[in-house]
Design an enzyme around this catalytic site. Structure first.
Site, PDB file in Angstrom:
ATOM      1  N   ASP A 152       0.848  -1.203   0.000  1.00 39.17           N
ATOM      2  CA  ASP A 152       0.000   0.000   0.000  1.00 39.17           C
ATOM      3  C   ASP A 152       0.883   1.252   0.000  1.00 39.17           C
ATOM      4  OD1 ASP A 152      -2.045   1.835   0.438  1.00 39.17           O
ATOM      5  OD2 ASP A 152      -2.324   1.287   2.540  1.00 39.17           O
ATOM      6  N   THR A 165      -9.915   8.945   2.748  1.00 37.46           N
ATOM      7  CA  THR A 165     -11.029   9.169   3.682  1.00 37.46           C
ATOM      8  C   THR A 165     -10.751  10.369   4.590  1.00 37.46           C
ATOM      9  OG1 THR A 165     -10.037   7.349   4.918  1.00 37.46           O
ATOM     10  CG2 THR A 165     -12.088   6.897   3.778  1.00 37.46           C
TER      11      THR A 165
HETATM   12  O1  C5P Z   1      -6.730  -0.392  12.216  1.00 39.01           O
HETATM   13  P1  C5P Z   1      -7.677  -0.221  11.073  1.00 39.01           P
HETATM   14  O2  C5P Z   1      -8.590  -1.424  10.859  1.00 39.01           O
HETATM   15  O3  C5P Z   1      -8.445   1.068  11.151  1.00 39.01           O
HETATM   16  O4  C5P Z   1      -6.722  -0.159   9.799  1.00 39.01           O
HETATM   17  C1  C5P Z   1      -7.206   0.104   8.510  1.00 39.01           C
HETATM   18  C2  C5P Z   1      -6.069   0.141   7.536  1.00 39.01           C
HETATM   19  O5  C5P Z   1      -6.567   0.554   6.265  1.00 39.01           O
HETATM   20  C3  C5P Z   1      -4.953   1.137   7.888  1.00 39.01           C
HETATM   21  O6  C5P Z   1      -3.734   0.603   7.374  1.00 39.01           O
HETATM   22  C4  C5P Z   1      -5.364   2.376   7.139  1.00 39.01           C
HETATM   23  O7  C5P Z   1      -4.271   3.198   6.827  1.00 39.01           O
HETATM   24  C5  C5P Z   1      -5.955   1.774   5.864  1.00 39.01           C
HETATM   25  N1  C5P Z   1      -6.898   2.634   5.148  1.00 39.01           N
HETATM   26  C6  C5P Z   1      -8.044   3.151   5.730  1.00 39.01           C
HETATM   27  N2  C5P Z   1      -8.888   3.951   5.001  1.00 39.01           N
HETATM   28  C7  C5P Z   1      -8.618   4.216   3.727  1.00 39.01           C
HETATM   29  C8  C5P Z   1      -7.467   3.719   3.110  1.00 39.01           C
HETATM   30  C9  C5P Z   1      -6.626   2.905   3.868  1.00 39.01           C
HETATM   31  O8  C5P Z   1      -8.310   2.886   6.884  1.00 39.01           O
HETATM   32  N3  C5P Z   1      -9.470   4.960   3.024  1.00 39.01           N
END
Ligand code: C5P
Length: 232
Positions: A59, A119
């Site tokens: 990512d 987001t």
């Molecule tokens: O800990 P959590 O479940 O919130 O982690 C979600 C993961 O997805 C993190 O690595 C975050 O950076 C990533 N992410 C996100 N929202 C996005 C894109 C990526 O939460 N729109």
């Protein structure tokens, strides 16, 4: 690759990452590696994960001129990653170039998905900073269409957007969805969340789960709960 649960390994070092993954015994979950870990440890972290049998979503959200993205993607394809991503805001030309760069000598390539809008970007920032005067939901869908037109495999989006993305871009266009929480757990800093079971109903192709697994007392049990709820 079918539907799967991807664990967001948001750790600061390889040591922490492998200490965490060692708790999974013989299981080899699909993992997501982000900028922090990749910049700290370099490509070796990906090589080691692949050597241990993990699928890897790298990512790094590339965004640069098409030629630079193409060359960078070519380097990443040689790491044998399974999913890469870039920003749809880099234009269709950049996305096409990224896709071309990913094709390996044997003709195979990792999946390539686009970030539509982060987001962390809200309507106000979209209008005042990025100077885009359209509702953010429309911008997300238009960027998803651009990604599809450029030949990409899918987008990262909220599970709340998965159905609309499939309606606009087709069922085979992948939706990779973070923002997953169990019904009985804290949302942390995530605002628009869904349970693994609801993400399944919404048609998500892959769920990305971080803290509900990484911060769980029993990460393997939390991961298996995700698999059961999302895949069955
Ligand atoms: O800990 P959590 O479940 O919130 O982690 C979600 C993961 O997805 C993190 O690595 C975050 O950076 C990533 N992410 C996100 N929202 C996005 C894109 C990526 O939460 N729109």
């Amino acid at each position: 690759m079918g539907k799967d649960v991807i664990i967001a390994c948001d750790f600061a070092s390889a040591e922490d990452t492998f200490a965490f993954l060692d708790r999974f015994g013989e299981r080899r979950p699909f993992v997501k590696i982000g900028m922090e870990l990749f910049y700290a440890e370099g490509p070796d972290i990906v090589r080691e994960l692949k050597a241990r049998g993990h699928k890897v979503f790298l990512d790094l959200k590339l965004h640069d001129i098409p030629n630079t993205v193409k060359k960078a993607m070519n380097v990443l394809s040689r790491l044998d990653v399974d999913i890469c991503n870039l920003h749809a805001g880099g234009t269709k030309a950049m996305m096409k170039a990224g896709l071309e760069g990913l094709v390996r000598e044997d003709g195979t390539r990792p999946l390539l998905i686009a970030v539509t809008q982060l987001t962390s970007t809200n309507q106000e920032a979209l209008e005042n900073d990025l100077l885009i005067k359209r509702p953010i939901e429309e911008v997300v869908m238009e960027y998803a269409k651009n990604a599809k037109d450029a030949g990409l495999d899918g987008v990262v989006c909220s599970p709340l957007e998965a159905e609309a993305v499939h309606d606009v871009c087709g069922k085979s266009f992948l939706t990779v969805t973070p923002g997953i929480r169990f019904a009985d757990a804290a949302a942390d800093d995530q605002k628009r969340i869904m349970t693994p079971a609801d993400a399944k109903k919404a048609g998500s192709d892959y769920i990305v789960v971080g803290r509900p697994v990484t911060a769980a007392k029993d990460p393997l049990a939390a991961y298996e709960r995700c698999l059961l709820d999302f895949i069955g």
